[in-house]
Design a protein around this motif. Structure first.
Motif, short mmCIF file in Angstrom:
data_model
loop_
_atom_site.label_atom_id
_atom_site.label_comp_id
_atom_site.label_asym_id
_atom_site.label_seq_id
_atom_site.Cartn_x
_atom_site.Cartn_y
_atom_site.Cartn_z
N LEU A 1 -42.54 -13.54 37.31
CA LEU A 1 -41.96 -14.61 36.85
C LEU A 1 -41.06 -14.61 35.70
CD1 LEU A 1 -41.90 -17.73 37.23
CD2 LEU A 1 -43.88 -18.16 35.63
N SER A 2 -41.59 -13.60 34.84
CA SER A 2 -40.77 -13.41 33.46
C SER A 2 -39.34 -12.53 33.98
CB SER A 2 -41.56 -12.09 32.76
OG SER A 2 -42.96 -12.51 32.82
N VAL A 3 -39.46 -11.72 34.91
CA VAL A 3 -38.21 -10.93 35.12
C VAL A 3 -37.10 -11.88 35.97
CG1 VAL A 3 -37.27 -9.01 36.49
CG2 VAL A 3 -39.22 -8.79 35.58
N LEU A 4 -37.77 -12.74 36.73
CA LEU A 4 -36.58 -13.35 37.60
C LEU A 4 -36.33 -14.68 36.70
CD1 LEU A 4 -38.63 -13.96 41.10
CD2 LEU A 4 -36.83 -12.29 40.05
N ALA A 5 -37.04 -15.42 35.69
CA ALA A 5 -36.51 -16.16 34.85
C ALA A 5 -35.57 -15.86 34.04
CB ALA A 5 -37.81 -17.07 34.41
N PHE B 1 -39.46 -21.91 39.89
CA PHE B 1 -38.88 -21.19 40.94
C PHE B 1 -37.84 -22.05 41.63
CE2 PHE B 1 -42.81 -17.99 41.35
CZ PHE B 1 -41.74 -17.18 41.02
N LYS B 2 -38.16 -23.46 41.70
CA LYS B 2 -37.27 -24.51 42.24
C LYS B 2 -35.96 -24.60 41.32
CE LYS B 2 -36.50 -28.14 45.17
NZ LYS B 2 -36.70 -28.13 46.42
N THR B 3 -36.22 -24.57 40.07
CA THR B 3 -35.22 -24.42 39.21
C THR B 3 -34.23 -23.30 39.15
OG1 THR B 3 -36.45 -25.69 37.45
CG2 THR B 3 -34.56 -24.40 36.75
N LEU B 4 -34.80 -22.08 39.28
CA LEU B 4 -33.91 -20.70 39.72
C LEU B 4 -33.20 -20.88 40.70
CD1 LEU B 4 -36.28 -18.10 38.81
CD2 LEU B 4 -35.02 -19.25 37.15
N GLU B 5 -33.72 -21.48 41.94
CA GLU B 5 -32.96 -21.80 42.94
C GLU B 5 -31.59 -22.74 42.94
OE1 GLU B 5 -35.37 -23.42 46.06
OE2 GLU B 5 -36.88 -21.74 45.98
N ASN B 6 -31.73 -23.69 41.91
CA ASN B 6 -30.66 -24.69 41.50
C ASN B 6 -30.14 -24.37 40.18
OD1 ASN B 6 -30.90 -26.88 44.01
ND2 ASN B 6 -33.00 -26.43 43.65
N ARG C 1 -29.69 -21.43 30.19
CA ARG C 1 -28.82 -20.55 31.11
C ARG C 1 -27.99 -19.59 30.40
NH1 ARG C 1 -25.73 -23.94 35.27
NH2 ARG C 1 -24.15 -24.00 33.76
N LYS C 2 -27.87 -18.20 31.03
CA LYS C 2 -26.98 -17.41 30.46
C LYS C 2 -25.58 -17.72 30.87
CE LYS C 2 -30.24 -13.70 30.36
NZ LYS C 2 -30.60 -12.32 30.83
N GLU C 3 -24.88 -17.32 29.85
CA GLU C 3 -23.47 -17.72 30.23
C GLU C 3 -22.89 -16.93 31.51
OE1 GLU C 3 -18.85 -17.13 28.01
OE2 GLU C 3 -20.68 -16.89 26.91
N ASN C 4 -23.33 -15.90 31.71
CA ASN C 4 -23.10 -15.20 33.03
C ASN C 4 -24.15 -15.16 33.77
OD1 ASN C 4 -22.09 -13.68 35.27
ND2 ASN C 4 -21.51 -11.78 34.02
N TYR C 5 -24.45 -15.99 34.69
CA TYR C 5 -25.75 -15.90 35.35
C TYR C 5 -25.60 -15.41 36.73
CZ TYR C 5 -23.99 -20.67 36.64
OH TYR C 5 -23.38 -21.56 37.21
N ASP C 6 -24.57 -14.79 37.12
CA ASP C 6 -24.36 -14.42 38.38
C ASP C 6 -24.75 -12.79 38.49
OD1 ASP C 6 -23.29 -16.39 39.77
OD2 ASP C 6 -21.48 -16.02 39.11
#
Length: 278
Positions: A169-173, A133-138, A205-210
């Motif tokens: 966790l699956s969906v958010l990651a 989760f800390k990774t996802l935040e950053n 990380r996906k190319e488009n992660y927004d």
């Protein structure tokens, strides 16, 4: 981030007299002892598009020794004083590259002065999901992430929809990273051996992660849906007080584990005009 008060008690910064650093149960430590496994983990990163790597929880440096050989700027972050003392004594190349701190409380952008970096490590079981989760935040700073988890957690992160292990966790990651389950590790390669198997995964990380939807609302929808995962979305998302005509949409007749990450994004877009994200 050093604590000068702790330094005033020298024995806490000295390795045991027999030279062995003992795993501490309260830190969730299980030290990796198998060299081939450590080398495989070091090879799990592609080292593409970045020059910095952060290892979380290096312990006695079994993985560290292989990362040092890579053409990257390596830093390690370790909360255990005995491990820090051991690393300083046995890995002189790490001088100035050891962060004596808790990753979960650290100012992540400051680690490499705002430059992108990858994360790897043999993660303590008790904080591994928090590390994700800390990774996802950053994620803006972290293009790649690999490491060892309890096998059940690794499988959960990588699980596809329709699977019983698929969850929050699956969906958010997977909203921001492509996940690859790499290999399973037996308890016998750790000291002390855990009671379960471990699994190594890689997040790219996906190319488009927004997200094309409101991100805070997306997180809210996912978490709310899985809090009552046995119910259909029509029932589990009642808290949003959606109009009846919207709730008649076919997607609301499904249960959360049936929806892919993309479907959750579509669901959020449907809800967005009627909900205020908080």
């Amino acid at each position: 981030m050093k604590n000068t008060n702790r330094k005033s008690t020298p024995f806490k910064y000295q390795t045991p007299r027999d030279g062995e650093v003992r795993a501490k149960k309260h830190l969730g430590q299980h030290f990796l002892t198998d060299e081939p496994t450590a080398e495989k983990i070091s090879e799990s990163l592609t080292f593409s598009g970045y020059k910095n790597v952060l290892e979380i929880g290096p312990g006695t440096g079994v993985l560290t020794k292989y990362l040092i050989k890579k053409d990257v700027d390596l830093k390690v972050i370790e909360i255990d004083w005995d491990s820090v003392a051991y690393l300083k004594e046995n890995f002189p190349d790490l001088e100035g590259h050891i962060l004596e701190a808790d990753f979960l409380k650290y100012d992540i952008p400051s680690i490499f002065n705002g430059e992108p970096f990858a994360i790897t490590g043999n993660f303590p079981y008790n904080i591994s999901t928090q590390i994700v989760f800390k990774t996802l935040e950053n994620r803006d700073l972290i293009p790649e992430f690999s490491g060892m988890f309890q096998k059940e957690v690794a499988q959960r992160i990588a699980a596809s929809h329709g699977n019983k292990t698929y969850g929050i966790l699956s969906v958010l990651a997977q909203a921001f990273y492509d996940i690859t389950y790499l290999f399973t590790v037996p308890p016998s390669v750790f000291n002390p051996p855990p009671k379960v198997e471990s699994g190594v995964i890689r997040l790219t990380r996906k190319e488009n992660y927004d997200l094309p939807c409101d991100e805070a609302l997306f997180f809210r929808v996912v978490k709310t849906a899985f809090q009552k995962r046995r119910k259909t979305l029509r029932n589990s998302l009642k808290i949003f007080q959606l109009p009846d005509n919207l709730r008649e949409d076919a997607i609301f007749g499904q249960r959360p584990e049936q929806l892919s990450t993309e479907a959750f994004i579509d669901l959020t877009l449907k809800i967005q005009p009627y909900a205020i994200s908080t």
